[in-house]
Design a protein around this motif. Structure first.
Motif, short mmCIF file in Angstrom:
data_model
loop_
_atom_site.label_atom_id
_atom_site.label_comp_id
_atom_site.label_asym_id
_atom_site.label_seq_id
_atom_site.Cartn_x
_atom_site.Cartn_y
_atom_site.Cartn_z
N CYS A 80 90.31 18.49 84.14
CA CYS A 80 91.49 17.66 84.38
C CYS A 80 92.21 17.43 83.05
O CYS A 80 91.69 17.74 81.99
N ARG A 81 93.40 16.88 83.13
CA ARG A 81 94.22 16.67 81.92
C ARG A 81 93.63 15.60 81.00
O ARG A 81 93.82 15.67 79.79
N ASN A 82 92.97 14.61 81.55
CA ASN A 82 92.49 13.50 80.71
C ASN A 82 90.97 13.55 80.51
O ASN A 82 90.32 12.53 80.40
N GLN A 83 90.43 14.74 80.42
CA GLN A 83 88.98 14.93 80.28
C GLN A 83 88.39 14.08 79.15
O GLN A 83 87.33 13.50 79.31
N ASP A 103 91.97 30.49 72.95
CA ASP A 103 92.94 31.52 73.31
C ASP A 103 93.67 31.16 74.59
O ASP A 103 94.85 31.46 74.73
N GLU A 104 92.96 30.53 75.50
CA GLU A 104 93.59 30.12 76.77
C GLU A 104 92.95 28.85 77.29
O GLU A 104 91.77 28.59 77.06
N LYS A 105 93.74 28.08 78.02
CA LYS A 105 93.28 26.85 78.66
C LYS A 105 93.66 26.93 80.13
O LYS A 105 94.78 27.30 80.46
N LYS A 106 92.72 26.58 80.98
CA LYS A 106 92.96 26.56 82.42
C LYS A 106 92.57 25.18 82.93
O LYS A 106 91.41 24.78 82.83
N TYR A 107 93.56 24.43 83.45
CA TYR A 107 93.27 23.14 84.03
C TYR A 107 92.91 23.35 85.49
O TYR A 107 93.73 23.84 86.28
N GLY A 111 96.02 17.26 86.79
CA GLY A 111 96.31 15.84 86.81
C GLY A 111 95.16 15.12 86.14
O GLY A 111 94.35 15.73 85.45
N ASN A 112 95.08 13.81 86.35
CA ASN A 112 93.98 13.03 85.79
C ASN A 112 92.73 13.22 86.62
O ASN A 112 92.77 13.77 87.73
N TYR A 113 91.62 12.74 86.10
CA TYR A 113 90.33 12.90 86.73
C TYR A 113 90.34 12.49 88.20
O TYR A 113 90.90 11.45 88.56
N VAL A 114 89.71 13.31 89.03
CA VAL A 114 89.44 12.98 90.43
C VAL A 114 88.00 13.39 90.72
O VAL A 114 87.46 14.30 90.08
N ASP A 115 87.38 12.71 91.68
CA ASP A 115 86.02 13.08 92.07
C ASP A 115 85.97 14.56 92.42
O ASP A 115 86.83 15.07 93.13
N GLY A 116 84.95 15.24 91.90
CA GLY A 116 84.74 16.64 92.22
C GLY A 116 85.37 17.63 91.26
O GLY A 116 85.07 18.82 91.34
N CYS A 117 86.23 17.18 90.35
CA CYS A 117 86.90 18.14 89.46
C CYS A 117 85.92 18.81 88.50
O CYS A 117 86.10 19.99 88.16
N MET A 118 84.88 18.12 88.08
CA MET A 118 83.88 18.72 87.18
C MET A 118 83.10 19.82 87.92
O MET A 118 82.89 20.91 87.38
#
Length: 171
Positions: A80-83, A103-107, A111-118
């Motif tokens: 997420c954006r606010n890791q 070299d690259e970033k993949k979100y 958005g901000n943290y939500v359950d399950g994003c990890m």
């Protein structure tokens, strides 16, 4: 996000906490495995989830290896954006550095943290890489779940510090 060859990719997963006396050995083993993957198996893409602990340690090893192997790339799969928002300043500064040098970033979730994003981040890392290197000392939590997912999906994974492996190395 650049697409890359699944067979030329390795993900990292590991615990956030590493005992200070373990760090030198874990770093040495990780670097040695990365070099073997680069030189013997043509791995060019390394994926880190950029979490505190092993993810950051492994990402820094890749950045250091880029001096010797300029064709390798560090990809950050960010949940997420606010890791790093709740992290202590030193960890936040390290995360910011990795963001700039990768070299690259993949979100995974834009958005901000939500359950399950990890967990979704971990699934995407396993989906995008044949090889995996893990630092795991217990059979619970996100690292263990990621290892189980990798084994179920027939990935080659080496687990540190035991150096136990699952799967078959392919060329």
């Amino acid at each position: 996000m650049e697409s890359f060859n699944f067979n030329e990719s390795c993900f990292f997963t590991g615990h956030r906490m590493i005992a200070n006396n373990e760090i030198p050995d874990i770093m040495h083993m990780t670097e040695k495995l990365c070099i073997k993957l680069i030189e013997e198996y043509g791995v060019k893409h390394f994926i880190s989830g950029a979490a505190m602990g092993y993810d950051m340690l492994a990402a820094n090893i890749v950045l250091n290896l880029k001096k010797q192997y300029p064709l390798i790339m560090l990809h950050l799969y960010l949940p997420c954006r606010n890791q790093s928002q709740q992290w202590k300043p030193a960890y936040k500064a390290e995360w910011d550095k990795l963001i700039k040098l990768a070299d690259e970033k993949k979100y995974i979730y834009d958005g901000n943290y939500v359950d399950g994003c990890m967990q979704l981040r971990n699934t995407e890392m396993v989906n995008d890489a044949y090889y995996g290197i893990a630092f795991c000392k217990r059979n619970t939590g996100g690292t263990y779940d990621t290892i189980k997912k990798a084994v179920q999906n027939k990935r080659f994974i080496c687990i540190l510090p035991s150096q136990q492996t699952f799967g078959v190395m392919t060329a």
